[in-house]
Design an enzyme around this catalytic site. Structure first.
Site, short mmCIF file in Angstrom:
data_model
loop_
_atom_site.label_atom_id
_atom_site.label_comp_id
_atom_site.label_asym_id
_atom_site.label_seq_id
_atom_site.Cartn_x
_atom_site.Cartn_y
_atom_site.Cartn_z
N ASP A 1 0.84 -1.19 0.00
CA ASP A 1 0.00 0.00 0.00
C ASP A 1 0.88 1.25 0.00
O ASP A 1 1.96 1.23 -0.60
CB ASP A 1 -0.94 -0.03 1.22
CG ASP A 1 -2.30 0.56 0.92
OD1 ASP A 1 -2.38 1.80 0.81
OD2 ASP A 1 -3.28 -0.20 0.80
N HIS B 1 -3.81 6.06 3.22
CA HIS B 1 -4.56 4.84 2.89
C HIS B 1 -3.97 3.60 3.55
O HIS B 1 -4.69 2.80 4.14
CB HIS B 1 -4.59 4.67 1.37
CG HIS B 1 -5.50 3.59 0.87
ND1 HIS B 1 -5.08 2.28 0.71
CD2 HIS B 1 -6.79 3.62 0.50
CE1 HIS B 1 -6.08 1.56 0.25
NE2 HIS B 1 -7.13 2.34 0.10
N ASN C 1 -14.27 -0.19 -7.00
CA ASN C 1 -15.30 0.75 -6.52
C ASN C 1 -16.13 1.38 -7.62
O ASN C 1 -16.64 2.49 -7.46
CB ASN C 1 -14.63 1.87 -5.72
CG ASN C 1 -13.91 1.36 -4.50
OD1 ASN C 1 -14.21 0.29 -3.98
ND2 ASN C 1 -12.93 2.12 -4.04
N SER D 1 -11.37 -1.33 -0.41
CA SER D 1 -10.12 -1.41 0.36
C SER D 1 -10.41 -1.67 1.83
O SER D 1 -9.77 -2.50 2.48
CB SER D 1 -9.35 -0.08 0.27
OG SER D 1 -8.70 0.07 -0.94
#
Length: 387
Positions: free
Chosen positions: A134, A167, A258, A321
Protein backbone atom coordinates in the site's frame (compact mmCIF):
# COMPACT_ATOMS: atom_id res chain seq x y z
CA UNK A 1 12.67 -10.67 -33.06
CA UNK A 2 15.27 -13.20 -31.92
CA UNK A 3 16.95 -13.36 -28.51
CA UNK A 4 20.20 -11.55 -29.48
CA UNK A 5 18.11 -8.71 -30.95
CA UNK A 6 16.18 -8.50 -27.69
CA UNK A 7 19.44 -8.17 -25.74
CA UNK A 8 20.50 -5.39 -28.08
CA UNK A 9 17.26 -3.48 -27.46
CA UNK A 10 17.70 -3.94 -23.72
CA UNK A 11 21.21 -2.52 -24.06
CA UNK A 12 19.82 0.47 -25.95
CA UNK A 13 17.12 1.07 -23.34
CA UNK A 14 19.58 1.14 -20.45
CA UNK A 15 22.17 3.19 -22.34
CA UNK A 16 19.82 5.98 -23.43
CA UNK A 17 19.40 8.95 -21.09
CA UNK A 18 16.12 9.22 -19.19
CA UNK A 19 13.35 11.12 -20.95
CA UNK A 20 14.47 9.99 -24.42
CA UNK A 21 11.55 7.78 -25.30
CA UNK A 22 12.34 4.87 -22.99
CA UNK A 23 9.45 3.03 -21.37
CA UNK A 24 9.70 0.69 -18.39
CA UNK A 25 8.76 -2.88 -19.24
CA UNK A 26 8.29 -6.16 -17.36
CA UNK A 27 10.38 -8.86 -19.05
CA UNK A 28 9.83 -12.50 -18.08
CA UNK A 29 11.87 -15.51 -19.16
CA UNK A 30 10.37 -18.97 -19.60
CA UNK A 31 13.81 -20.58 -19.48
CA UNK A 32 15.85 -20.15 -16.27
CA UNK A 33 19.20 -20.17 -18.07
CA UNK A 34 18.17 -17.21 -20.25
CA UNK A 35 17.24 -15.18 -17.18
CA UNK A 36 20.65 -15.79 -15.63
CA UNK A 37 22.37 -15.20 -18.98
CA UNK A 38 20.62 -11.85 -19.24
CA UNK A 39 21.71 -10.84 -15.72
CA UNK A 40 25.27 -11.86 -16.57
CA UNK A 41 25.09 -9.87 -19.82
CA UNK A 42 23.95 -6.78 -17.93
CA UNK A 43 26.79 -7.06 -15.43
CA UNK A 44 29.30 -7.01 -18.30
CA UNK A 45 28.00 -3.66 -19.57
CA UNK A 46 30.80 -1.71 -17.86
CA UNK A 47 30.26 1.66 -19.57
CA UNK A 48 26.55 1.63 -18.68
CA UNK A 49 26.78 0.38 -15.09
CA UNK A 50 24.93 3.49 -13.90
CA UNK A 51 21.97 2.36 -15.97
CA UNK A 52 21.79 -0.93 -14.08
CA UNK A 53 20.19 0.94 -11.18
CA UNK A 54 17.12 1.10 -13.44
CA UNK A 55 17.00 -2.70 -13.79
CA UNK A 56 15.27 -4.55 -10.97
CA UNK A 57 15.08 -8.35 -10.82
CA UNK A 58 12.07 -10.31 -9.57
CA UNK A 59 13.82 -13.64 -9.16
CA UNK A 60 10.82 -15.67 -8.05
CA UNK A 61 9.24 -15.39 -11.49
CA UNK A 62 12.46 -14.88 -13.47
CA UNK A 63 11.58 -11.32 -14.47
CA UNK A 64 13.39 -8.03 -15.00
CA UNK A 65 11.86 -4.58 -14.77
CA UNK A 66 13.87 -2.51 -17.21
CA UNK A 67 13.55 0.32 -19.75
CA UNK A 68 13.29 -0.48 -23.46
CA UNK A 69 13.37 2.11 -26.28
CA UNK A 70 9.97 3.05 -27.71
CA UNK A 71 6.75 1.33 -26.72
CA UNK A 72 6.83 -2.45 -26.78
CA UNK A 73 3.56 -4.28 -27.22
CA UNK A 74 2.76 -7.20 -24.94
CA UNK A 75 4.09 -10.26 -26.68
CA UNK A 76 6.66 -12.98 -26.94
CA UNK A 77 10.05 -12.86 -28.53
CA UNK A 78 11.55 -16.06 -29.78
CA UNK A 79 12.79 -18.51 -27.15
CA UNK A 80 10.15 -17.65 -24.54
CA UNK A 81 10.93 -14.04 -23.57
CA UNK A 82 7.74 -12.09 -22.79
CA UNK A 83 7.54 -8.30 -22.63
CA UNK A 84 4.62 -6.30 -21.24
CA UNK A 85 4.29 -2.60 -20.58
CA UNK A 86 4.54 -1.55 -16.95
CA UNK A 87 1.14 0.05 -16.37
CA UNK A 88 -0.21 2.24 -13.57
CA UNK A 89 -2.41 0.95 -10.76
CA UNK A 90 -4.51 2.81 -8.13
CA UNK A 91 -5.56 2.17 -4.55
CA UNK A 92 -9.23 1.35 -3.89
CA UNK A 93 -10.24 4.15 -1.52
CA UNK A 94 -13.42 5.88 -2.62
CA UNK A 95 -14.22 9.52 -1.79
CA UNK A 96 -12.12 11.97 0.17
CA UNK A 97 -11.50 10.94 3.78
CA UNK A 98 -13.65 12.65 6.41
CA UNK A 99 -11.78 13.97 9.50
CA UNK A 100 -12.98 12.70 12.86
CA UNK A 101 -12.84 14.34 16.26
CA UNK A 102 -9.71 13.31 18.13
CA UNK A 103 -11.21 11.55 21.11
CA UNK A 104 -11.47 8.02 22.43
CA UNK A 105 -13.13 5.93 19.74
CA UNK A 106 -15.65 3.21 20.27
CA UNK A 107 -14.91 -0.11 18.62
CA UNK A 108 -15.42 0.57 14.88
CA UNK A 109 -18.76 -0.73 13.64
CA UNK A 110 -17.11 -3.01 11.09
CA UNK A 111 -15.08 -4.81 13.77
CA UNK A 112 -18.33 -5.35 15.70
CA UNK A 113 -20.26 -6.47 12.64
CA UNK A 114 -17.80 -9.23 11.72
CA UNK A 115 -17.93 -10.34 15.39
CA UNK A 116 -14.16 -10.23 15.81
CA UNK A 117 -14.49 -9.37 19.51
CA UNK A 118 -16.25 -12.71 20.11
CA UNK A 119 -13.24 -14.51 18.67
CA UNK A 120 -10.68 -12.69 20.86
CA UNK A 121 -10.97 -15.05 23.86
CA UNK A 122 -9.68 -17.75 21.49
CA UNK A 123 -7.49 -15.76 19.10
CA UNK A 124 -6.21 -12.22 18.59
CA UNK A 125 -4.10 -13.11 15.55
CA UNK A 126 -0.98 -13.43 17.67
CA UNK A 127 2.25 -13.18 15.59
CA UNK A 128 0.52 -13.73 12.24
CA UNK A 129 2.58 -11.77 9.71
CA UNK A 130 0.69 -9.66 7.18
CA UNK A 131 2.26 -7.89 4.22
CA UNK A 132 0.21 -4.78 3.41
CA UNK A 133 1.19 -3.59 -0.07
CA UNK A 134 0.00 0.00 0.00
CA UNK A 135 1.17 3.56 0.74
CA UNK A 136 3.16 2.59 3.84
CA UNK A 137 2.21 3.15 7.49
CA UNK A 138 2.46 5.82 10.19
CA UNK A 139 5.08 4.33 12.52
CA UNK A 140 4.37 6.95 15.18
CA UNK A 141 0.61 6.32 15.37
CA UNK A 142 -0.48 5.32 18.91
CA UNK A 143 -2.93 2.77 17.47
CA UNK A 144 -0.11 0.93 15.68
CA UNK A 145 2.66 1.16 18.28
CA UNK A 146 2.69 -2.62 18.82
CA UNK A 147 1.37 -3.66 15.40
CA UNK A 148 4.10 -2.68 12.91
CA UNK A 149 7.10 -4.79 11.97
CA UNK A 150 9.90 -4.41 9.44
CA UNK A 151 8.79 -3.59 5.91
CA UNK A 152 10.24 -2.09 2.74
CA UNK A 153 9.97 1.14 0.78
CA UNK A 154 10.07 0.18 -2.90
CA UNK A 155 10.03 3.83 -4.00
CA UNK A 156 13.15 4.66 -1.98
CA UNK A 157 14.90 1.64 -0.48
CA UNK A 158 17.06 3.80 1.76
CA UNK A 159 13.98 4.98 3.70
CA UNK A 160 11.45 3.30 5.97
CA UNK A 161 7.99 2.72 4.43
CA UNK A 162 6.50 5.90 5.90
CA UNK A 163 2.96 6.71 4.79
CA UNK A 164 2.59 10.06 2.98
CA UNK A 165 -0.98 9.38 1.83
CA UNK A 166 -2.98 7.79 4.68
CA UNK A 167 -4.56 4.84 2.89
CA UNK A 168 -2.01 2.28 4.09
CA UNK A 169 -2.32 3.46 7.70
CA UNK A 170 -6.12 3.17 7.43
CA UNK A 171 -5.81 -0.43 6.22
CA UNK A 172 -3.28 -1.30 8.94
CA UNK A 173 -5.56 0.14 11.63
CA UNK A 174 -8.58 -1.94 10.64
CA UNK A 175 -6.45 -5.08 10.51
CA UNK A 176 -4.39 -4.79 13.67
CA UNK A 177 -4.76 -1.55 15.67
CA UNK A 178 -4.32 -2.24 19.39
CA UNK A 179 -4.87 1.05 21.22
CA UNK A 180 -7.57 -0.10 23.64
CA UNK A 181 -7.37 2.92 25.95
CA UNK A 182 -7.25 6.02 23.77
CA UNK A 183 -7.64 5.02 20.14
CA UNK A 184 -9.14 2.08 18.29
CA UNK A 185 -8.78 -1.67 18.04
CA UNK A 186 -8.68 -3.66 14.81
CA UNK A 187 -9.94 -7.11 13.88
CA UNK A 188 -6.71 -8.93 14.85
CA UNK A 189 -4.97 -6.69 17.43
CA UNK A 190 -2.00 -9.00 18.00
CA UNK A 191 -1.16 -9.57 14.34
CA UNK A 192 1.97 -7.97 12.86
CA UNK A 193 1.82 -5.64 9.86
CA UNK A 194 4.78 -5.51 7.47
CA UNK A 195 4.22 -2.29 5.47
CA UNK A 196 5.30 -2.61 1.83
CA UNK A 197 5.29 0.88 0.34
CA UNK A 198 4.59 0.54 -3.38
CA UNK A 199 2.25 3.54 -3.80
CA UNK A 200 3.20 7.21 -3.82
CA UNK A 201 1.53 10.11 -2.01
CA UNK A 202 -1.17 10.22 -4.73
CA UNK A 203 -2.05 6.55 -4.23
CA UNK A 204 -0.53 5.47 -7.55
CA UNK A 205 1.99 2.74 -8.36
CA UNK A 206 3.26 0.65 -11.24
CA UNK A 207 2.48 -3.03 -11.69
CA UNK A 208 6.21 -3.69 -11.33
CA UNK A 209 6.10 -2.20 -7.81
CA UNK A 210 3.36 -4.68 -6.88
CA UNK A 211 5.35 -7.55 -8.36
CA UNK A 212 8.43 -6.56 -6.36
CA UNK A 213 6.24 -6.12 -3.26
CA UNK A 214 4.82 -9.64 -3.52
CA UNK A 215 8.35 -10.92 -4.21
CA UNK A 216 9.50 -9.32 -0.93
CA UNK A 217 6.53 -10.79 0.96
CA UNK A 218 7.20 -14.32 -0.28
CA UNK A 219 10.92 -14.13 0.45
CA UNK A 220 10.19 -12.79 3.94
CA UNK A 221 7.63 -15.53 4.63
CA UNK A 222 4.54 -13.51 5.49
CA UNK A 223 1.31 -15.43 6.10
CA UNK A 224 -1.14 -13.07 4.38
CA UNK A 225 -0.83 -10.37 1.72
CA UNK A 226 -3.40 -7.54 1.71
CA UNK A 227 -3.86 -5.84 -1.67
CA UNK A 228 -6.39 -2.98 -1.55
CA UNK A 229 -5.93 -1.75 -5.12
CA UNK A 230 -6.78 -2.72 -8.65
CA UNK A 231 -6.57 -2.21 -12.38
CA UNK A 232 -8.71 -3.08 -15.40
CA UNK A 233 -6.09 -4.83 -17.51
CA UNK A 234 -4.57 -8.28 -17.07
CA UNK A 235 -0.87 -8.71 -16.36
CA UNK A 236 0.86 -12.05 -17.00
CA UNK A 237 3.79 -11.13 -14.75
CA UNK A 238 1.48 -10.12 -11.89
CA UNK A 239 -0.48 -13.37 -12.26
CA UNK A 240 2.79 -15.32 -12.20
CA UNK A 241 3.79 -13.61 -8.95
CA UNK A 242 0.37 -14.11 -7.34
CA UNK A 243 0.67 -17.78 -8.31
CA UNK A 244 4.08 -17.94 -6.66
CA UNK A 245 2.64 -16.56 -3.41
CA UNK A 246 -0.32 -18.94 -3.58
CA UNK A 247 1.88 -22.00 -4.07
CA UNK A 248 4.02 -20.88 -1.14
CA UNK A 249 0.91 -21.12 1.06
CA UNK A 250 0.39 -17.36 1.38
CA UNK A 251 -3.21 -16.13 1.47
CA UNK A 252 -3.68 -13.22 -0.95
CA UNK A 253 -6.66 -10.95 -0.19
CA UNK A 254 -7.63 -8.37 -2.85
CA UNK A 255 -10.32 -5.70 -3.21
CA UNK A 256 -12.86 -5.95 -6.04
CA UNK A 257 -13.03 -2.25 -7.00
CA UNK A 258 -15.30 0.75 -6.52
CA UNK A 259 -17.11 1.27 -9.84
CA UNK A 260 -20.37 -0.42 -8.83
CA UNK A 261 -20.03 -3.00 -11.62
CA UNK A 262 -22.35 -6.01 -11.45
CA UNK A 263 -20.48 -8.54 -13.60
CA UNK A 264 -16.84 -7.57 -13.41
CA UNK A 265 -14.15 -6.83 -10.83
CA UNK A 266 -10.63 -5.45 -11.01
CA UNK A 267 -7.36 -7.35 -11.24
CA UNK A 268 -5.66 -8.81 -9.22
CA UNK A 269 -8.87 -9.68 -7.30
CA UNK A 270 -10.20 -11.37 -10.44
CA UNK A 271 -7.46 -13.98 -10.33
CA UNK A 272 -8.81 -17.19 -8.81
CA UNK A 273 -5.70 -17.52 -6.61
CA UNK A 274 -6.82 -14.52 -4.55
CA UNK A 275 -9.68 -14.05 -2.10
CA UNK A 276 -11.70 -11.25 -3.73
CA UNK A 277 -13.65 -8.88 -1.48
CA UNK A 278 -16.67 -6.63 -2.02
CA UNK A 279 -18.02 -3.98 0.38
CA UNK A 280 -21.18 -3.87 2.52
CA UNK A 281 -22.94 -1.21 4.59
CA UNK A 282 -24.23 -1.36 8.19
CA UNK A 283 -27.37 -3.18 7.05
CA UNK A 284 -25.42 -6.00 5.38
CA UNK A 285 -26.35 -4.77 1.93
CA UNK A 286 -23.81 -4.46 -0.87
CA UNK A 287 -22.51 -0.88 -0.86
CA UNK A 288 -23.57 1.05 -3.99
CA UNK A 289 -19.95 1.71 -5.03
CA UNK A 290 -18.79 -1.91 -4.68
CA UNK A 291 -18.08 -4.12 -7.66
CA UNK A 292 -19.96 -7.39 -7.30
CA UNK A 293 -20.91 -10.57 -9.14
CA UNK A 294 -19.61 -14.06 -9.67
CA UNK A 295 -15.95 -13.17 -9.20
CA UNK A 296 -16.41 -11.83 -5.64
CA UNK A 297 -15.69 -14.47 -2.99
CA UNK A 298 -16.75 -12.65 0.18
CA UNK A 299 -18.07 -9.26 1.35
CA UNK A 300 -17.15 -7.18 4.39
CA UNK A 301 -17.87 -3.76 5.92
CA UNK A 302 -16.61 -1.00 3.62
CA UNK A 303 -18.87 2.02 4.04
CA UNK A 304 -18.15 4.84 6.53
CA UNK A 305 -15.23 2.97 8.09
CA UNK A 306 -13.27 4.88 10.74
CA UNK A 307 -9.64 3.89 11.16
CA UNK A 308 -6.14 5.22 11.83
CA UNK A 309 -4.69 8.00 9.67
CA UNK A 310 -1.35 9.73 9.28
CA UNK A 311 -0.14 12.25 11.90
CA UNK A 312 -1.79 10.18 14.63
CA UNK A 313 -5.29 11.02 13.48
CA UNK A 314 -8.42 9.03 12.53
CA UNK A 315 -10.43 9.31 9.32
CA UNK A 316 -13.57 7.83 7.83
CA UNK A 317 -13.40 6.26 4.37
CA UNK A 318 -15.49 4.25 1.92
CA UNK A 319 -14.17 1.54 -0.36
CA UNK A 320 -13.59 -2.11 -1.06
CA UNK A 321 -10.12 -1.41 0.36
CA UNK A 322 -11.73 -1.04 3.78
CA UNK A 323 -13.66 -4.27 3.27
CA UNK A 324 -10.50 -6.16 2.37
CA UNK A 325 -8.81 -5.21 5.64
CA UNK A 326 -11.70 -6.75 7.64
CA UNK A 327 -11.27 -10.04 5.76
CA UNK A 328 -7.48 -10.01 6.19
CA UNK A 329 -7.87 -9.50 9.95
CA UNK A 330 -10.43 -12.32 10.18
CA UNK A 331 -8.08 -14.71 8.36
CA UNK A 332 -5.29 -13.73 10.78
CA UNK A 333 -7.50 -14.78 13.71
CA UNK A 334 -8.00 -18.17 12.08
CA UNK A 335 -4.38 -18.74 11.05
CA UNK A 336 -3.17 -18.02 14.58
CA UNK A 337 -5.05 -21.17 15.64
CA UNK A 338 -4.70 -23.20 12.43
CA UNK A 339 -1.42 -22.16 10.77
CA UNK A 340 -1.39 -25.29 8.60
CA UNK A 341 -4.48 -24.24 6.60
CA UNK A 342 -3.82 -23.39 2.96
CA UNK A 343 -5.32 -20.58 0.83
CA UNK A 344 -7.95 -22.80 -0.83
CA UNK A 345 -9.12 -24.22 2.51
CA UNK A 346 -9.39 -20.73 3.99
CA UNK A 347 -11.40 -19.45 1.02
CA UNK A 348 -13.83 -22.36 1.38
CA UNK A 349 -14.19 -21.73 5.12
CA UNK A 350 -14.84 -18.03 4.57
CA UNK A 351 -17.68 -18.79 2.17
CA UNK A 352 -19.17 -21.54 4.32
CA UNK A 353 -19.28 -19.43 7.48
CA UNK A 354 -20.42 -16.13 5.92
CA UNK A 355 -23.52 -14.26 7.09
CA UNK A 356 -26.16 -13.97 4.30
CA UNK A 357 -26.44 -10.52 2.72
CA UNK A 358 -29.64 -8.51 2.40
CA UNK A 359 -30.74 -7.81 -1.16
CA UNK A 360 -33.04 -4.86 -1.81
CA UNK A 361 -35.79 -5.80 -4.27
CA UNK A 362 -37.98 -3.44 -6.29
CA UNK A 363 -40.73 -3.91 -3.72
CA UNK A 364 -38.51 -2.20 -1.15
CA UNK A 365 -38.31 -5.33 1.00
CA UNK A 366 -34.99 -6.82 2.07
CA UNK A 367 -34.47 -10.46 1.16
CA UNK A 368 -31.63 -12.66 2.40
CA UNK A 369 -29.23 -14.06 -0.17
CA UNK A 370 -28.28 -17.73 0.00
CA UNK A 371 -25.25 -17.23 -2.26
CA UNK A 372 -23.67 -13.96 -1.11
CA UNK A 373 -22.17 -13.55 2.33
CA UNK A 374 -20.38 -11.15 4.67
CA UNK A 375 -17.37 -12.38 6.64
CA UNK A 376 -18.11 -13.62 10.18
CA UNK A 377 -14.84 -13.88 12.09
CA UNK A 378 -16.40 -15.68 15.03
CA UNK A 379 -18.04 -18.43 12.96
CA UNK A 380 -14.85 -18.68 10.90
CA UNK A 381 -12.89 -19.51 14.06
CA UNK A 382 -15.53 -21.94 15.29
CA UNK A 383 -15.73 -23.87 12.04
CA UNK A 384 -12.00 -23.64 11.45
CA UNK A 385 -11.30 -25.39 14.74
CA UNK A 386 -13.66 -28.23 13.81
CA UNK A 387 -12.32 -28.90 10.34
Amino acid sequence: MDYPSFLQRLHEGISEPSGSGRHKQIITFDKPHQYWECLSYLKKMKPELAGLRQVQPARLIRALIAPLPGRERLGKYHNGVTVEEDTRIKIHGETAPIPRAEKKLAMPWGVKQVRAYKAWPSSTGNRIRIGVIDTGADFQHPDLRHSLARGINLLNRTMLPYDDNGHGTHIAGTIAASNYDEGMVGVAPRALIHPVKAFDHNGAAYVSDIILGIDWCVLNRVDIINMSFGMKSRSKALLDMVNKAYHNGIVVVASSGNEGKRRSIDYPARYSQTISVGATDKYRRIAPFSNRGQFVDIYAPGEKIVSSWIHGRHHEMNGTSMATSHVTGSIALLLSLRPELGPAEIKALLKRTATPLRLRKSTGRNLLSTKLGEVDAFRLIQEGMKS
